[in-house]
Design a protein around this motif. Structure first.
Motif, short mmCIF file in Angstrom:
data_model
loop_
_atom_site.label_atom_id
_atom_site.label_comp_id
_atom_site.label_asym_id
_atom_site.label_seq_id
_atom_site.Cartn_x
_atom_site.Cartn_y
_atom_site.Cartn_z
N PHE A 51 -3.78 2.49 -4.82
CA PHE A 51 -4.20 2.45 -3.42
C PHE A 51 -3.65 1.23 -2.69
O PHE A 51 -3.59 0.15 -3.24
N GLY A 101 -0.70 8.60 4.17
CA GLY A 101 -0.65 7.71 3.02
C GLY A 101 0.17 6.48 3.32
O GLY A 101 0.72 6.34 4.42
N HIS A 102 0.24 5.60 2.34
CA HIS A 102 0.95 4.35 2.51
C HIS A 102 2.46 4.60 2.65
O HIS A 102 2.98 5.56 2.09
N THR A 144 -3.62 3.70 2.48
CA THR A 144 -4.32 4.76 1.75
C THR A 144 -5.80 4.71 2.10
O THR A 144 -6.42 5.74 2.40
N VAL A 160 -0.48 9.28 -2.68
CA VAL A 160 -0.59 7.94 -3.24
C VAL A 160 0.36 7.84 -4.43
O VAL A 160 0.44 8.75 -5.26
#
Ligand code: GDP
Ligand code: MG
Length: 437
Positions: free
Chosen positions: A95, A2-3, A99, A89
């Protein structure tokens, strides 16, 4: 996956922490870059002993992706190293580039995954209920707060739909074969964390039982996660061993840019227990490890090892064969075929593989694809391609050497660099469009 900052490490800490609190501290094993949680601890955490017999998996080995790109190195022979993934997330931010990138990689590898909509405690008016399952804490929130959560959650579901995934709040999913579960969580307060474990076990059971065969006694096979300089040790390798056994003194063959490296394992290192931090070294030595496990390897001559590359144990009899095998695994990713085509440089084998895949999908010819920074030689090579559409140098998460930069300024080569894979693809498409106009 994920980010960055969306809560991956915090979630893993919470899974580990709550499991320790549940009274089985000894059972949790901290690995290098990974945490092993046995099935009994998870079942205990879920509070229903009847679940014990339903799950065949011995437990879960959670791998934290150290940088936000590192998940592309979680590969093994063109496939995913991980059997399952958790995409985190931030429900409030939605997003972000990484992501999207995570989803593309999972789609390519066909890896089953669950989406965690994290930081629900940040929703205005949220009243935290420490470590509670989602349904229980949701019930305790006011109607307004519940509505806010639903709105944000359906934004996540909408984004997933745009990416080609049918998704739904996980407790509303009737068929996990065709619908992704989204679990609202606070990695901070632990709310929803039991639900994540439950869904993961469900996925493990549904998708993995047939593939859960591995050998504990055979020669070790793993993937290099990171090449890391350690004080007093020099370059070391953090690896995930996914099959067999690795012992101190073993001969190992490791993928590199040139001929595979051959060396003898000097030490196998695991993190020290917290109670032992008075020792000078952060690590303790072990004599052997068995899959699945994360470990740090100290050995002579590790310079040049590649993140994402295979590492395999060899014996005198098998050495030649293993070297050839490792070499072919690396060559599968590197290509050097089309004489007219773009040049791609990337930071790891995994990211290179992902880029090559994306460009090939668009039928873009590739002249060269390699791991490493952009050198003067690369710049010169790109400049020999006459077609402007292909006189292009793509760099993912790599440096451009000053002499290369200087050369490029004087040349017609188009240089595109980014640390997001799909951006490079988009930038290239944009460039092609401009050229055609
Ligand atoms: P990573 O980069 O994805 O590993 O993100 P981290 O786990 O390092 O988290 C980034 C920041 O977000 C840290 O300051 C965390 O304390 C914070 N954070 C993570 N999860 C939550 C959450 O559920 N709620 C709140 N309020 N903060 C969180
Ligand atoms: Mg992190």
């Amino acid at each position: 996956m994920g980010h960055v900052d969306h809560g991956k490490t915090t979630l893993l800490d919470k899974i580990r922490g709550t499991a320790i609190v549940s009274g089985e501290a000894g059972a949790i094993t901290q690995h290098i870059g990974a945490t092993e949680v046995p099935i009994d601890v998870i079942v205990d955490k879920l509070g229903d002993p009847r679940l014990r017999d339903r799950f065949m998996v011995p437990g879960l080995l959670f791998i934290d992706t150290p940088g936000h790109h590192a998940f592309t190195t979680l590969r093994s022979r063109g496939g995913a190293l991980a059997d399952l993934a958790i995409v985190v997330v931030d429900i409030n931010e939605g997003f972000k580039p990484q992501t999207f990138e995570s989803l593309q990689i999972l789609k390519r590898f066909k890896t089953p995954f669950v989406v965690v909509a994290n930081k629900i405690d940040r929703i205005g008016g949220w009243v935290p209920q420490k470590n509670m399952p989602f349904a229980a804490t949701f019930k305790k929130q006011s109607g307004d707060v519940q509505a806010r959560l639903e709105t944000k959650l359906y934004e996540v579901v909408g984004e997933l739909y745009n990416q080609g995934f049918a998704a739904e709040r996980y407790d509303r999913v009737t068929n996990f074969q065709n619908t992704l579960g989204v679990v609202p969580v606070s990695a901070f307060t632990g709310e929803g964390v039991p639900d994540v474990l439950m869904v993961l076990l469900g996925l493990a059971q549904r998708f993995l039982e047939a593939n859960l065969q591995y050998s504990a006694t055979g020669p070790g096979v793993g993937t290099v996660l990171e090449v890391k300089e350690e004080k007093g040790l020099g370059p070391t390798l953090d690896i995930i061993l996914y099959d067999g056994t690795l012992k101190k003194g073993d001969t190992v063959v490791i993928g590199s840019l040139g001929e595979p490296l051959q060396t003898k394992v000097r030490a196998l290192l695991k993190p020290r227990e917290l109670s032992e931090i008075r020792y000078e070294s952060k690590f303790q030595q072990v004599n052997k490890i068995t899959a699945a496990a994360g470990v740090k390897i100290s050995a002579p001559g590790l310079e040049g090892a590649l993140a994402g590359a295979p590492i395999r144990v060899a014996t005198e009899e098998t050495l030649e064969e293993i070297v050839a095998q490792v070499k072919s695994e690396i060559d599968e990713v590197r290509i050097d075929t089309d004489s007219v085509g773009i040049l791609i440089k990337a930071d790891t084998l995994g990211s290179l593989e992902a880029l090559v895949h994306e460009f090939k999908k668009d039928e873009v010819p590739i002249r060269k694809a390699e791991v490493g920074d952009i050198s003067h030689r690369d710049a010169v090579e790109a400049s020999t391609v006459e077609d402007p559409l292909y006189s292009v140098l793509i760099g993912f998460n790599v440096k451009v050497h000053p002499d290369a930069r200087e050369f490029l300024q004087e040349s017609n080569v188009k240089l595109l660099t980014s640390d997001v894979i799909y951006r490079l693809v988009e930038d290239y498409q944009k460039y092609v469009k401009e050229q055609k106009e």
